[in-house]
Scaffold this active site. Structure first.
Site, PDB file in Angstrom:
ATOM      1  N   HIS A  62      -8.094  -4.713  -1.161  1.00  0.00           N
ATOM      2  CA  HIS A  62      -6.837  -4.138  -0.708  1.00  0.00           C
ATOM      3  C   HIS A  62      -6.070  -5.071   0.226  1.00  0.00           C
ATOM      4  CE1 HIS A  62      -4.131  -0.779  -0.278  1.00  0.00           C
ATOM      5  NE2 HIS A  62      -4.209  -0.820   1.042  1.00  0.00           N
ATOM      6  N   SER A  83       0.853  -1.201   0.000  1.00  0.00           N
ATOM      7  CA  SER A  83       0.000   0.000   0.000  1.00  0.00           C
ATOM      8  C   SER A  83       0.886   1.248   0.000  1.00  0.00           C
ATOM      9  CB  SER A  83      -0.953  -0.053   1.195  1.00  0.00           C
ATOM     10  OG  SER A  83      -1.952   0.924   1.093  1.00  0.00           O
ATOM     11  N   ASP A  87      -9.936  -3.562  -5.369  1.00  0.00           N
ATOM     12  CA  ASP A  87      -9.322  -2.702  -4.357  1.00  0.00           C
ATOM     13  C   ASP A  87      -9.909  -1.291  -4.427  1.00  0.00           C
ATOM     14  OD1 ASP A  87      -7.673  -1.244  -2.665  1.00  0.00           O
ATOM     15  OD2 ASP A  87      -5.849  -2.259  -3.304  1.00  0.00           O
TER      16      ASP A  87
END
Length: 506
Positions: A471, A351, A436
């Protein structure tokens, strides 16, 4: 939630009634703010908070009198962040500001919220992370020198004045670096339950008697395969950043396998954003690397929250590049101290940590043998220019608003997609999730496409888009282990450590 996935309304529903009769307690119209809802430990109040990255204010609702509606407990003041708890006749308020950046703890009477008393003053070297209230005790979770701490205080009787705290008692831990967290505890008890783990200690639960100071281990996660924690060494080292700042590094390795002569393989992990603390915790699948002679390390770089609020402030906005140069300094330190070499150093981040990986690959591709960027936030400029994308507006207080010239050019100078060059890169694995909502799959896809077009080496560049994940990877324990296995296989292949056919090693 609204169209950009922002919790913007709180509703009051009476059990047994029609939903159409629900009343809206609060509607937050500012798209840089989101709502949060929680109950006090005493279960007498509901707290509704509206928060951005730098501001947080709180309303309260008395559970026994919902008809009275919301009341303001802490006002909306830009740059002031407050969190609230309740016990007896008092609200307890954790308050952070630019002046008191590591927070202070206040108390005020329930019937006179403007009359506050400072219980724990602000300290530049100690950050108040959170508090937990009991009928007779206060527990304060803090951070000092990069490590989490727990201190308990006995509170006066409910009907007595609350003027000061007396004689805090610190909980002791068994490892030099570790992770500690809150667990569900009963309000009317003197037993604090907390979770604990370290790079060599599996997740466990302790009950701590706040009256006697005794900790009792209640549960520890079973690790199969003959695991013995005494076979592993964990330690903390400090690297020096380019501006002289000392950066903590947490390290673990199998004591009987590593040589510490520069020949050992290493995986270095980093994040460095959102004031998130990447504390050193246990991961069973990581043993697969450690038992192959790997050294694992975490670089606690600026932009995270490990060393307090200023640590975060010095790794965001127009100081974001400190995050990347800190990571490079940690890598160079580990090489200098013979933990590994450039030919054996692998790096990983997810991320916002994927942004870190993308940035340092552009800056120092010669420093690493392999890199894993999981769901990486690599198209920073394009994403932050589009307020219709979920989370963008709330992120302006983290990265800056690129519609302003100063932020535009600074963000462009480090955004990984915008800084891919015609140069040699190490072996790279990039992952994405088709569903995501935080980092759209198009970002890592765009990054990979640009790398393929411009890089001048013949090293592996793999892109894996998981079609059934968001995610946080696919759901399911075994599915997550499969992802870890693929990551480790990629690293082993890059280091030419894949066992030969028929080998006993697995």
């Amino acid at each position: 939630m609204d169209a950009i996935l922002r919790p913007d309304k709180v509703w009051l529903h009476k059990l047994g009634s029609e939903q159409s009769s629900d009343s809206c307690l609060y509607h937050e119209k500012d798209d840089m703010f989101s709502l949060d809802l929680g109950a006090s430990e005493s279960e007498k109040f509901l707290f509704i908070a509206s928060e951005s990255k730098i501001t947080r204010f709180v309303f309260y609702l008395e559970v026994s009198k919902p008809e009275d509606g919301l009341r303001v407990l802490t006002p909306r003041i830009n740059g002031i962040d407050t969190s609230v708890s309740h016990r007896g006749n008092h609200f307890f308020i954790q308050r952070r500001s630019d002046e008191f950046f590591n927070s202070e703890l206040l108390a005020c009477p329930v019937d006179n919220t403007s009359e506050t008393t400072v219980l724990i003053p602000h300290r530049a070297s100690v950050k108040i992370q959170d508090i937990q209230l009991f009928s007779d005790h206060l527990v304060v979770y803090e951070r000092e020198q990069g490590l989490p701490t727990i201190t308990t205080y006995r509170l006066p009787a409910v009907d007595e004045p609350l003027i000061t705290l007396q004689g805090g008692q610190a909980v002791q831990f068994i490892d030099p670096v570790y992770l500690v967290g809150q667990s569900e505890s009963q309000f009317s008890t003197n037993i604090l339950r907390f979770s604990y783990s370290s790079l060599r200690t599996p997740p466990c639960v302790y009950d701590y008697d706040m009256s006697t100071g005794e900790s009792v281990l209640k549960k520890i996660e079973t690790v199969l395969g003959g695991f013995d924690a005494s076979n592993y060494v964990t330690e903390r080292k400090w690297a020096t950043a380019s501006d002289g700042t000392q950066i903590p590094i947490s390290i673990v390795h199998q004591k009987n396998l590593v040589k510490l002569d520069g020949s050992d393989p290493m995986l270095l992990y980093g994040y460095g954003s959102y004031e998130i603390c990447i504390d050193p915790d246990f991961k069973a699948s990581r043993l697969s690397l450690l038992d192959r002679g790997f050294i694992f390390a975490i670089a606690h770089i600026r932009g995270g929250g490990e060393m307090g609020r200023q640590w975060y402030e010095n790794g965001k906005f127009l100081k974001k590049k400190n995050t990347f140069t800190d990571f490079i300094a940690c890598a160079e330190f580990l090489i200098e101290k013979k933990y590994c070499s450039k030919e054996k150093l692998c790096i990983e981040g997810r991320s916002a940590g994927g942004l870190l990986i993308g940035a340092v690959l552009n800056m120092r591709p010669d420093l690493f043998k392999a890199a894993v960027a999981g769901v990486p936030f690599v198209d920073v400029l394009t994403t932050m220019l589009d307020p219709s994308i979920p989370l963008t507006t709330s992120e302006w207080e983290e990265w800056g608003d690129p519609r302003k010239e100063e932020f535009y050019f600074y963000m462009k100078s480090y955004s990984p997609v915008d800084n891919v060059q015609a140069q040699n890169y190490p072996n790279i694995l990039v992952t994405a999730g088709l569903h995501d909502p935080r980092v759209m799959y198009s970002e890592p896809a765009k990054f990979v496409a640009k790398l393929r077009d411009m890089k001048t080496d013949g090293n592996d560049l793999l892109f894996k888009c998981e079609l059934s994940a968001g995610h946080f990877s696919k759901s399911g324990r075994f599915e997550r282990l499969q992802e870890d296995a693929m990551t480790y296989a990629f690293i082993l292949k890059a280091l030419d450590m894949i066992p030969t056919s028929g080998s006993a090693q697995n």
